[in-house]
Every structure is written in C-alpha cells, then in structure tokens.
Design a protein around this motif. Structure first.
Motif, PDB file in Angstrom:
ATOM      1  N   ALA A  64     -46.035   2.559 -12.895  1.00  0.00           N
ATOM      2  CA  ALA A  64     -44.782   2.109 -13.499  1.00  0.00           C
ATOM      3  C   ALA A  64     -44.629   2.800 -14.843  1.00  0.00           C
ATOM      4  O   ALA A  64     -45.508   2.688 -15.710  1.00  0.00           O
ATOM      5  N   THR A  65     -43.542   3.519 -15.012  1.00  0.00           N
ATOM      6  CA  THR A  65     -43.248   4.189 -16.278  1.00  0.00           C
ATOM      7  C   THR A  65     -42.129   3.433 -16.979  1.00  0.00           C
ATOM      8  O   THR A  65     -41.044   3.264 -16.435  1.00  0.00           O
ATOM      9  N   ILE A  66     -42.433   2.949 -18.176  1.00  0.00           N
ATOM     10  CA  ILE A  66     -41.469   2.206 -18.992  1.00  0.00           C
ATOM     11  C   ILE A  66     -41.152   3.071 -20.211  1.00  0.00           C
ATOM     12  O   ILE A  66     -42.044   3.409 -20.994  1.00  0.00           O
ATOM     13  N   THR A  67     -39.890   3.432 -20.362  1.00  0.00           N
ATOM     14  CA  THR A  67     -39.480   4.334 -21.439  1.00  0.00           C
ATOM     15  C   THR A  67     -38.483   3.653 -22.353  1.00  0.00           C
ATOM     16  O   THR A  67     -37.402   3.243 -21.914  1.00  0.00           O
ATOM     17  N   ILE A  68     -38.838   3.507 -23.631  1.00  0.00           N
ATOM     18  CA  ILE A  68     -37.876   3.018 -24.621  1.00  0.00           C
ATOM     19  C   ILE A  68     -36.900   4.159 -24.873  1.00  0.00           C
ATOM     20  O   ILE A  68     -37.299   5.270 -25.246  1.00  0.00           O
ATOM     21  N   ASN A  69     -35.603   3.888 -24.681  1.00  0.00           N
ATOM     22  CA  ASN A  69     -34.624   4.963 -24.601  1.00  0.00           C
ATOM     23  C   ASN A  69     -33.519   4.814 -25.653  1.00  0.00           C
ATOM     24  O   ASN A  69     -32.342   4.731 -25.337  1.00  0.00           O
TER      25      ASN A  69
END
Length: 263
Positions: A14-19
């Motif tokens: 799971a890749t969680i990216t603050i965008n």
C-alpha cells in the motif's frame, strides 16, 4: 478519499502519498482526515503486507500542521483547533505503529513538526540526502504531538530528544543518518525508487515474522528483561507456527529462495 492523499495497493504494498506539494505537504483538516482513513485502510486490509508512506514533490515530506488554516481557526475561536491531536494525529500514529506489518517512510524533503512525527512512526526511513528534520513545536509555542515525545527518545536517546524539542533546529540528512533517524540515505533523485524497492522487499517477506519483530521491539522498551523474554517466547511460537516459517526452512534446506505467502 481526498485528492490531497493518494492511496494505491499493488502486489501487497500500500502506497500512501501526501499530495499537497504546493503547500510543502502541510496537513490541513481534509488532508489529516484522508491520511487517517488511508492508514487505517492499509492496517485493516489483509492483502496489504507492507506500507510505503511518502509525499509528492521534492521540497518537503511534510511540514506538519497547516499554519495558514490553523491561524484562521484560531481567529474564529474554533473548538477544532486543538482537538486535531485527538481526532487526527493520535489515530494516524497509532495505526502506523501498531499495524502488524512494516511501514517504510520515504522522506523526500523537510519533515517538520507532525511531519517529523509521521516519519518517526514508520519502522524504517529511507531519506533523501537533501532532506532535513525539525521538531518545530517550541518554535510556535506548542509541545510535542504526533507521538514524537515517545518515538524520538527511542531513536536518539532522551537527552538529545529533549535538546531537539527545547531548541528546534534543522537536522540535515547526514546528521540524521548518524543519529539513527535515517535508516538509509540516498541521493535525492533516487529517493522514490529506493523507498519503493525497500517497501516492496518487505511486502514480499515473512509478514508474520515482521509483525512479531515490530511488536517485540516496542514491547521491550517499556518492560523488564524477564517480561520481554516471555513476550519473545509468545511471539516466536506464533512465528514458528506460520506457513512462511515452514516455507523458509524448506527453502533453506533445498538451497532455494523462499517465496513467502505472508501468513
């Protein structure tokens, strides 16, 4: 999920990216809610065997609380100003630290305040050589949150942690590596690829064993040796009963590379 946080699951990772690169990935309310929901989703998904927490852009991993939004809420007299610790930061940090799967932080730039706390809540930090860390809290007349009063002393020791909290300064990447804040230091241009490689390697590994390692390390910090030995016995029994342990032993005997199932 808000577009300020991107969430993707691929092959157990799971890749969680603050965008919010235009705001140096500062955490406004919408972003904190989305981040909390994403981390909880990853923690609760049996198909996820590892998590990569990272951010868009090159300047910042996360500079913590969005102070522009914060000052506006203060001016309005909003009761939500300080409830964010209980409603957002605490659940996020607990989900990161307590989930039974490894979490990798890919720190691409400055990590300040709660951003530093999020990085420390990960189990492993891959850090760009252009990154930096700053506790920041005392600089805006606040105390520590996002778990940093628990995580930072465990990484750098209580004396140095107190110094960094009382007298905030930017810890450059090389010093962060020497202090143990960064587990792996890489050129900035290679950060995202290297962080993903590390996270994918963990996603393909013995998930039950990783969960046990994570739990035992956290347990040992606040318990006696005797209690920790008992915990190790409990966790080793659990790991030894996993399918992955049988796969690993069989592969070792046959001189093969094990292909873990994560159970």
């Amino acid at each position: 999920m808000a577009d300020t946080v991107l969430y993707e699951v691929s092959d157990g990772l799971a890749t969680i990216t603050i965008n919010r690169p235009e705001a140096m990935n500062a955490l406004n309310i919408a972003t904190k809610v989305a981040l909390r929901d994403a981390v909880r989703a990853a923690a609760g998904d049996d198909a996820v065997r590892a998590v990569l927490l990272t951010s868009a852009g090159e300047r910042a991993f996360c500079v913590g609380q969005d102070l522009k939004e914060h000052i506006g809420l203060l001016a309005e007299g909003s009761t939500s100003v300080m409830s964010t610790v209980k409603e957002h930061y605490n659940p996020i940090v607990r989900a990161l630290t307590e989930m039974p799967k490894p979490v990798v932080a890919g720190v691409n730039g400055v990590a300040a305040g709660a951003g530093f706390g999020l990085a420390l809540a990960a189990d492993y930090r891959v850090v760009a050589d252009s990154a930096g860390f700053n506790t920041s809290f005392a600089g805006v007349a606040l105390t520590a949150d996002s778990g940093i009063s628990w995580t930072l002393p465990r990484v750098v020791g209580p004396g140095r942690a107190t110094d960094l909290l009382l007298f905030p300064r930017t810890i450059k990447a090389q010093e962060a590596y020497e202090l143990g804040i960064a587990n792996r230091l890489v050129p900035a241009g290679e950060l995202h690829a290297e962080a993903e490689n590390v996270a994918r390697a963990l996603a393909e590994g013995p998930t039950v064993a990783y969960a046990a390692i994570k739990e035992s390390v956290a347990y040992g910090f606040s318990h006696s040796l005797a209690e920790t030995l008992e915990k190790e016995d409990e966790l080793q029994t659990r790991a030894g009963a996993s399918e992955d342990h049988t796969i690993a032993v069989r592969a070792f005997v046959n001189k093969e590379q094990p292909k873990y199932l994560g159970r």
